[in-house]
Design a protein around this motif. Structure first.
Motif: not given
Length: 173
Positions: A70-96
């Motif tokens: 986001f810092v390097l290439s923002p498209m719109g305002p920052y929303f932590p919702h999408f940081t959460l979704t990005s984190s889930l892409y790492g958590v879920i595979p790690g658990v599975v």
């Protein structure tokens, strides 16, 4: 100590790969001035981080990749919702990846398919709809095509990667 440095180095590499693949090497389609659809391989390094380094590293990789991207290439305002979704892409595979599935192919398929469906098909469109009042039909239609294609492509890529001797031990986990 050496293992911690190696772990940290791999986390940094996966973050950098994700930022480049997400922000600079993907197709971004704006809907109503907001990025509605992104087609690319940006989540693959996050998934790999979760599988190879564990769910906590996967979560950190996803979160830091989103914030740095986001810092390097923002498209719109920052929303932590999408940081959460990005984190889930790492958590879920790690658990599975820790589940005792006998078939390596089935395990890799589940590692990829669960976050692709849960996050990519449902959670991200939900946030886009809630935050920006984007219509569901516009959000879901392209994802009904991209999620199965990404799932197949990522599964094949990860299985191919696990055939490389340096990663073979991780594939047996």
């Amino acid at each position: 100590m050496r293992e911690k440095v190696r772990h940290l180095a791999f986390t940094g590499i996966f973050i950098a790969m994700s930022v480049v693949l997400t922000r600079f090497a993907s197709l971004r389609i704006a809907i109503g001035g907001i990025e509605g659809i992104r087609i690319g391989f940006g989540t693959l390094p996050i998934i790999l981080s979760g599988v190879l380094l564990g769910p906590i590293s996967g979560a950190l990789t996803g979160a830091l990749a989103d914030i740095i991207g986001f810092v390097l290439s923002p498209m719109g305002p920052y929303f932590p919702h999408f940081t959460l979704t990005s984190s889930l892409y790492g958590v879920i595979p790690g658990v599975v990846s820790l589940l005792p599935l006998r078939s390596k192919t089935l395990r890799v398929f589940c590692v990829v398919a669960i976050p692709q469906v849960g996050v990519g098909l449902f959670l991200t469109p939900y946030f886009l709809h809630t935050l920006f009042d984007m219509p569901w039909k516009i959000l879901l239609a392209p994802r009904l095509v991209s999620v199965p294609l990404n799932t197949i492509a990522f599964t094949v890529l990860i299985l191919s990667l696990f055939r490389v001797p340096a990663f073979a031990a991780f594939g047996e986990r």
